[in-house]
Motif scaffolding. Structure first.
Motif, PDB file in Angstrom:
ATOM      1  N   ASP A   1      51.710 -29.378  50.695  1.00 18.11           N
ATOM      2  CA  ASP A   1      50.564 -28.661  51.257  1.00 18.11           C
ATOM      3  C   ASP A   1      50.943 -28.003  52.577  1.00 18.11           C
ATOM      4  OD1 ASP A   1      48.022 -27.695  51.202  1.00 18.11           O
ATOM      5  OD2 ASP A   1      47.022 -29.584  51.688  1.00 18.11           O
TER       6      ASP A   1
ATOM      7  N   GLU B 164      49.268 -22.186  52.790  1.00 14.46           N
ATOM      8  CA  GLU B 164      48.085 -22.545  53.561  1.00 14.46           C
ATOM      9  C   GLU B 164      47.729 -23.999  53.276  1.00 14.46           C
ATOM     10  OE1 GLU B 164      46.944 -22.091  49.550  1.00 14.46           O
ATOM     11  OE2 GLU B 164      47.940 -20.593  50.810  1.00 14.46           O
ATOM     12  N   ASN B 165      46.843 -24.561  54.110  1.00 12.92           N
ATOM     13  CA  ASN B 165      46.397 -25.932  53.883  1.00 12.92           C
ATOM     14  C   ASN B 165      45.259 -25.942  52.876  1.00 12.92           C
ATOM     15  OD1 ASN B 165      44.334 -28.324  54.830  1.00 12.92           O
ATOM     16  ND2 ASN B 165      46.470 -28.925  54.975  1.00 12.92           N
ATOM     17  N   ARG B 166      45.500 -26.544  51.727  1.00 15.38           N
ATOM     18  CA  ARG B 166      44.489 -26.608  50.682  1.00 15.38           C
ATOM     19  C   ARG B 166      43.699 -27.908  50.724  1.00 15.38           C
ATOM     20  NH1 ARG B 166      46.485 -24.009  44.980  1.00 15.38           N
ATOM     21  NH2 ARG B 166      47.210 -21.989  45.768  1.00 15.38           N
ATOM     22  N   GLY B 167      44.301 -28.947  51.263  1.00 12.82           N
ATOM     23  CA  GLY B 167      43.693 -30.267  51.190  1.00 12.82           C
ATOM     24  C   GLY B 167      44.157 -30.972  49.928  1.00 12.82           C
TER      25      GLY B 167
ATOM     26  N   GLU C 228      52.242 -27.871  62.316  1.00 12.29           N
ATOM     27  CA  GLU C 228      53.385 -27.215  61.674  1.00 12.29           C
ATOM     28  C   GLU C 228      54.667 -28.052  61.717  1.00 12.29           C
ATOM     29  OE1 GLU C 228      50.403 -24.184  62.865  1.00 12.29           O
ATOM     30  OE2 GLU C 228      51.421 -25.842  63.907  1.00 12.29           O
TER      31      GLU C 228
ATOM     32  N   LYS D  13      47.801 -27.468  58.901  1.00  8.09           N
ATOM     33  CA  LYS D  13      46.636 -27.096  59.689  1.00  8.09           C
ATOM     34  C   LYS D  13      47.131 -26.642  61.056  1.00  8.09           C
ATOM     35  CE  LYS D  13      43.491 -30.415  57.486  1.00  8.09           C
ATOM     36  NZ  LYS D  13      42.624 -31.609  57.706  1.00  8.09           N
ATOM     37  N   PRO D  14      46.326 -25.891  61.816  1.00  6.89           N
ATOM     38  CA  PRO D  14      46.759 -25.454  63.147  1.00  6.89           C
ATOM     39  C   PRO D  14      47.218 -26.629  64.009  1.00  6.89           C
ATOM     40  CG  PRO D  14      44.753 -24.310  62.527  1.00  6.89           C
ATOM     41  CD  PRO D  14      44.991 -25.351  61.470  1.00  6.89           C
TER      42      PRO D  14
ATOM     43  N   TYR E  45      52.498 -33.899  52.250  1.00  7.34           N
ATOM     44  CA  TYR E  45      51.831 -33.072  53.271  1.00  7.34           C
ATOM     45  C   TYR E  45      52.564 -33.150  54.612  1.00  7.34           C
ATOM     46  CZ  TYR E  45      48.169 -31.592  56.569  1.00  7.34           C
ATOM     47  OH  TYR E  45      47.473 -30.980  57.585  1.00  7.34           O
ATOM     48  N   ASN E  46      52.239 -34.170  55.421  1.00  6.65           N
ATOM     49  CA  ASN E  46      52.743 -34.173  56.800  1.00  6.65           C
ATOM     50  C   ASN E  46      53.321 -35.515  57.227  1.00  6.65           C
ATOM     51  OD1 ASN E  46      50.422 -35.694  57.030  1.00  6.65           O
ATOM     52  ND2 ASN E  46      49.580 -34.573  58.789  1.00  6.65           N
TER      53      ASN E  46
END
Length: 304
Positions: free
Chosen positions: A40, A73-76, A47, A43-44, A11-12
């Motif tokens: 993933d 998009e972010n699905r989680g 990025e 989220k706002p 993810y991030n």
């Protein structure tokens, strides 16, 4: 031996992702293994970190083939895991699953593939792991237990078909059959409450629903006495730092042999050890000790 594809969910956290891939790459079977990476979306405001992760996974990692799926998009995590595992199992009959905060031994892929091959036709065995928390007391090198572990695991298409995404349906059956105590690892951890929280939207755990799905069918996990997986993701920053964790695990440097277990039944000693280990790690006394230890580390760093 048929090699299972490896699925990695990211993810991030670019530094965790890099470390995870570097350790995975050190496995001898890595160069022969397919790797699927599900990244993933952001989220706002997030990025930049997501873009950094995608730069990491785009490097020329030494696997047979790397397929990267970048979510727009972010699905989680839950939706990403459920869809990713389901998608890959449409093409293969077995998978190995990792998340970006896991560090694995050079023997990880060998054990997982041998275990998935050995138990591929054993209907009662539906989940495989070689992660184990630090614990007191000796266990068999490998054992079977009516539980699941989400930190470095594998399964088969035949088992994943049992996954029930409806948490309310699962909870109703657990409660109506009077199985809350057993589902909570004989009082070791509040998994029933975790499932209630998932239903109420207070968490979005895929794991507790997977565990409940197999638990209600009396399915078993193959576990190990030693750990070939370490979770380094409890620092909250995306990089591994020297802080005390609530649950610790020691990455073992030696291989683990897969010897078929007979008869196929739950190891009661393993159940007692798991229950005792979780009960201790999540006790108020242990939580207080960890809190004090983390506070001391932060104060010491400030003074330096």
């Amino acid at each position: 031996m048929e090699l299972a594809p490896v699925i990695l969910f990211v993810y991030n956290r670019p530094e965790h992702t890099r470390i995870c891939l570097e350790h995975l790459e050190q496995n001898k079977l890595a160069a022969e293994s397919e790797l699927y990476i599900f990244a993933d979306g952001a989220k706002p405001g997030g990025e930049e970190a997501v873009a950094a992760v995608r730069r990491v996974v785009s490097r020329p990692w030494k696997f047979r083939r790397v397929t990267v799926v970048e979510r727009p998009e972010n699905r989680g995590l839950a939706a990403n895991v459920i869809d990713g595992v389901t998608t890959v199992l449409k093409q293969y009959d077995r998978v190995i699953v990792l998340e970006d905060d896991l560090v694995v031994s050079p023997w990880f892929l060998r054990f997982m593939n041998e275990a998935l091959e050995t138990y591929k036709e054993e209907e009662q065995v539906c989940h495989v792991t070689c992660h184990m928390l630090d614990h007191k007391g000796r266990l068999p090198e490998t054992f079977l237990i009516k539980w699941c572990n989400s930190w470095g695991w594998g399964t088969w298409r035949r088992a994943w078909q049992y996954f029930e995404p409806d948490g309310a349906k699962l909870l109703h059956e657990i409660e109506s059959r009077g199985l809350c105590w057993q589902f909570d690892l004989d009082g070791g951890f509040h998994f029933t409450q975790m499932l209630r929280d998932q239903i109420a939207g207070r968490n979005n755990s895929w794991f507790v629903r997977w565990y409940a799905s197999l638990f209600l069918r009396d399915k078993l996990m193959l576990g190990t006495e030693r750990s070939l997986v370490d979770n380094v993701g409890f620092d909250g920053s995306g990089t591994h730092c020297n802080t005390m964790q609530l649950c610790t695990q020691t990455l073992d440097p030696n291989p683990i042999e897969v010897v078929p277990i007979s008869p196929i039944k739950e190891c009661q000693l393993a159940r007692k050890v798991y229950s005792r280990t979780y009960r201790y790690n999540y006790s108020y006394r242990h939580k207080l000790l960890v809190f004090i230890g983390n506070l001391w580390i932060r104060l010491f760093k400030k003074r330096r």
